[in-house]
Design an enzyme around this catalytic site. Structure first.
Site, mmCIF file in Angstrom:
data_model
loop_
_atom_site.group_PDB
_atom_site.id
_atom_site.type_symbol
_atom_site.label_atom_id
_atom_site.label_comp_id
_atom_site.label_asym_id
_atom_site.label_seq_id
_atom_site.Cartn_x
_atom_site.Cartn_y
_atom_site.Cartn_z
ATOM 1 C CB SER A 52 -0.930 0.020 1.218
ATOM 2 O OG SER A 52 -0.214 0.291 2.391
ATOM 3 C CB SER A 53 0.800 4.480 -1.660
ATOM 4 O OG SER A 53 -0.435 5.018 -1.285
ATOM 5 C CB THR A 54 3.418 6.354 2.621
ATOM 6 O OG1 THR A 54 3.446 7.322 1.559
ATOM 7 C CG2 THR A 54 4.662 5.499 2.556
#
Length: 194
Positions: free
Chosen positions: A11-13
């Site tokens: 997942s992106s930050t």
């Protein structure tokens, strides 16, 4: 030769924790013996992906939930697939248009290529709309951009560095990237020697 199913999720930050947990759940339900998860944007260095790619062995299958969790472009996807092929490892995508696709078949490769192209097109269209929205907001004087969080915390970063903390510890304590910490330290050193 039948190998293990090895899962990878990202997942992106900026995404919610729930998205990463959903990937873990789906990968475990698919029978993955080991699951690698990381929080990183698609354009940043993905150390956990590197670990997963190093871990898989001949006969194994790397399992992902969606293409965009693995690759940032069609070319990047096929670079990864070629690397997996060279090791005798397949790639399985659990949710590709509602179907599970495996690169060990010619049909699976064709479907993966088509969907990867669509995913890249969709991402480029989203970025184009985002740029247009930013340009419009700037023209209307409503866009100020993101606040430079690392620069705002430079004093705190330098104080922690003076106390002997490592860049990794400083980044974690202040909630900024390690590269930002290095830039702050380097900038302070250059100013001191100027």
């Amino acid at each position: 030769m039948s190998g293990a199913l090895i899962g990878y999720g990202r997942s992106s930050t900026t995404e919610q924790e729930a998205g990463l947990e959903a990937q873990r759940r789906d990968l475990t339900a698919a029978g993955c013996a080991k699951v690698y998860l990381e929080r990183a944007s698609a354009v940043s260095e993905r150390a956990v992906l590197r670990q997963a790619l190093d871990y898989v062995r001949e006969g194994d299958t790397l399992v992902i939930t969606k293409i965009d969790r693995l690759a940032r472009s069609t070319i990047n996807l096929w670079d990864i697939v070629r690397g997996l092929d060279a090791k005798g490892v397949g790639l399985r995508v659990l949710n590709l248009g509602g179907e599970t696709v495996d690169t060990r078949s010619a049909t699976g490769r064709l479907i993966l290529t088509i969907f990867a192209g669509f995913a890249q097109f969709e991402r480029e269209m989203m970025l184009e709309r985002q740029r247009e929205g930013i340009a419009k907001a700037k023209a209307e004087g409503k866009y100020t951009g993101r606040k430079p969080t690392a620069r705002a915390k430079a004093t705190d970063a330098l104080k922690l560095h003076a106390e002997g903390k490592t860049p990794t510890e400083i980044a974690k304590a202040l909630g900024i990237g390690r590269a930002s910490v290095y830039r702050i330290i380097q900038g302070a050193a250059e100013t001191a020697t100027a």
